[in-house]
Design a protein around this motif. Structure first.
Motif, mmCIF file in Angstrom:
data_model
loop_
_atom_site.group_PDB
_atom_site.id
_atom_site.type_symbol
_atom_site.label_atom_id
_atom_site.label_comp_id
_atom_site.label_asym_id
_atom_site.label_seq_id
_atom_site.Cartn_x
_atom_site.Cartn_y
_atom_site.Cartn_z
ATOM 1 N N LEU A 67 0.831 -1.199 0.000
ATOM 2 C CA LEU A 67 0.000 0.000 0.000
ATOM 3 C C LEU A 67 0.870 1.255 0.000
ATOM 4 N N TYR A 68 1.936 1.218 0.761
ATOM 5 C CA TYR A 68 2.780 2.397 0.893
ATOM 6 C C TYR A 68 3.523 2.717 -0.398
ATOM 7 N N LYS A 70 3.176 0.985 -3.554
ATOM 8 C CA LYS A 70 2.557 0.643 -4.846
ATOM 9 C C LYS A 70 1.109 1.088 -4.941
ATOM 10 N N SER A 71 0.550 1.603 -3.855
ATOM 11 C CA SER A 71 -0.854 2.022 -3.824
ATOM 12 C C SER A 71 -1.797 0.913 -4.258
ATOM 13 N N ALA A 72 -1.497 -0.293 -3.849
ATOM 14 C CA ALA A 72 -2.390 -1.405 -4.170
ATOM 15 C C ALA A 72 -2.789 -2.100 -2.877
#
Lengths: 100, 262, 168
Positions: A67-68, A70-72
């Motif tokens: 999340l940090y 790759k925003s996934a």
């Protein structure tokens, strides 16, 4: 001869026109598709499972880092008989259930 | 063969001059017709091609911005051919185009005021203004939007999504802001140099599932319908606001792309 | 003796030729354009290469062993990683293309925060204007013997290795 040349020019003009379609090129689509990401996450899951360590902190590692950087969204969950890997980056959605 | 043709050829009644005049006349008429009707059509096509070319460029730029944002590449450049209009960098400012995100339970503003004064996110944009005047193509907040004759469409969408695979509904909103030190504008061939800056990440785990309202504000109705139509993919709406019901977790990332040169 | 038998056909031919070339020119000049899209083909290839190199480095030599990549990170052996990475990356490099250079960072989670440290590079000065791509690999680290301060926790964990690579 003249006829052949004019017909071929006409056809070429149509081909050139066709190439004007707006959209993503193939290479952009390939860049967009997170193939390596998914393979990597799968591989990592199997790796730490075979190492027989506590899976929870490692799953938190993977979820937080993805999340940090790759925003996934990644969600890995374990039960005694099945393993679920869930990946979503807004474009590509991947969901896998592995029976153990 | 030669004997036979010699026999048939009787040219006493044929005038080469008249034939020449007829042919020349037909050719001249043809050229005149092409100039009169064909050329404006071609020019018009050229203007369309320029806009199409720029749409294509914007999607390529969007791909570069994605590389900066999601693949953490520090720097990108891309060569652009800009014809039939002007390409310019509109850096974020306190203009009239901005987004707001509100938690409707208790009316909390979710965009942090520390980084974005007034809880308003101003994206700025990379903008192409066509010579034809009424066509705008913009790369705004990670989306490619186009305005034409008062209406607008979204050619390529930003990466916003709802994940409801688990028990909780998670809303992920990715914002991209355009920043630059100077006001760049260009026509012709330019190299757009972009670099990424440290993003701001905010995430809220709401105590109970709440409706989240996203608002897009714009004057002149520039990209109004583009965003409205995009918001409709989340939940039905008739204006440029959308309320997404029962969201448990909101994750927002605010990326900043800095334009170093054009 | 000069006669005029062929004159008409010549004029016709020249006129038709001019007309055709003009048409072709108009068509081409209307639709020709500069496609920036093809610049991404290079990115795509470099990214595939980087991912493949990291994947093969993260494959254990024998089943049950730690992978070479895990050992480099565990021991914080940046020169070992650099040699190994450059060997693999430049094996497939074709003549005429520049050598591959890289810079890498390790990201780790410490409670709710994410920390990072610089891991290894190819010893080249990065001007920040290279045509770069970024690839990453999640590496399972069972035992951090030598974490660089202020380092990650001493526990089995998954760290994210990010490699930025470019050609000179």
């Amino acid at each position: 001869m003249g006829l052949i040349i004019s017909v071929s020019i006409f056809l070429l003009a149509i081909i050139v026109n066709q190439s004007m379609l707006v959209g993503q090129t193939t290479s952009e689509s390939v860049l967009d598709f997170p193939k390596a990401e998914i393979q990597d996450i799968r591989n990592e899951v199997f790796r730490y499972r075979s190492a027989e360590v506590d899976p929870d902190p490692i799953q938190a590692d993977i979820e937080t880092l993805t999340l940090y950087r790759k925003s996934a969204l990644v969600d890995i969950s374990n039960t005694s008989e099945r393993l679920t890997i869930h990946y979503n980056n807004g474009v590509t959605y991947y969901h896998e259930v592995i029976q153990i | 063969m030669t004997k036979k043709s010699k026999k048939i050829h009787k040219e006493s009644g044929v005038s080469e001059t008249i034939g020449y005049i007829i042919l020349f006349g037909i050719m001249t008429t043809g050229i005149a017709l092409v100039t009169l009707y064909g050329y404006p059509v071609l020019l018009n096509e050229q203007a369309n091609a320029n806009v199409k070319n720029m749409e294509r460029n914007m999607i390529a730029l969007q791909s570069d911005v994605k590389s900066l944002n999601f693949k953490n590449v520090p720097y990108r450049e891309n060569t652009l051919q800009i014809s039939g209009g002007v390409f310019k960098v509109e850096k974020f400012s306190t203009d009239t185009k901005y987004f707001k995100v509100i938690n409707e339970t208790g009316n909390y503003q979710l965009i942090p005021a520390a980084s974005f004064p007034g809880n308003e996110f101003h994206p700025g944009q990379l903008l192409f203004i066509s010579e034809k005047g009424d066509i705008l193509v913009g790369l705004q907040n990670g989306a490619v939007v186009k305005r034409e004759q008062g209406g607008s469409t979204m050619l390529s969408e930003p990466r916003w999504f709802i994940d409801s695979s688990g028990s909780d509904k998670i809303l992920v909103l990715i914002f991209t802001q355009i920043d630059s030190d100077a006001d760049y504008a260009k026509s012709g061939i330019g190299i757009l140099q972009m670099s990424s800056e440290q993003p701001v990440e905010v995430s809220y785990l709401l105590s109970s599932a709440s409706p989240i309202r996203i608002e897009y504000h714009d004057t002149e109705s520039d990209y109004f319908s583009a965003w409205r139509n995009y918001f409709n993919t989340f939940s039905a709406t008739t204006d440029s606001t959308v309320t997404i019901p029962s969201v448990k977790k909101v994750i927002m990332k605010f990326y900043k792309v800095k334009i170093l040169g054009l | 003796m000069v006669n005029e038998n062929g004159v008409l056909y010549t004029i016709e031919g020249v006129a038709a030729g001019v007309l055709m070339i003009t048409t072709a020119y108009l068509v081409v000049s209307t639709t020709v354009m500069f496609t920036p899209g093809d610049s991404h083909i290079i990115d795509m290839q470099l990214e595939q290469l980087g991912n493949d190199v990291l994947a093969s480095m993260d494959t254990p030599i024998r089943y049950g062993d730690p992978s070479p990549l895990e050992l480099y990170i565990t021991d914080n052996d940046s020169s070992g990683f650099s040699n190994h990475f450059l060997l693999y990356a430049n094996t497939a490099a074709q003549p005429g293309f520049g050598r591959i250079k890289f810079n890498s960072t390790v990201y780790y989670r410490k409670d709710a925060d994410v920390g990072s440290y610089h891991f290894s590079d190819s010893g080249d000065i990065m001007t920040g204007r290279e045509h770069m791509v970024n690839v990453n690999r999640r590496v399972f680290v069972k035992d951090y013997t030598n974490p660089p301060p202020p380092g990650p926790d001493d526990r089995p964990q998954s760290v994210l290795l990010e490699v930025t690579l470019w050609r000179d």
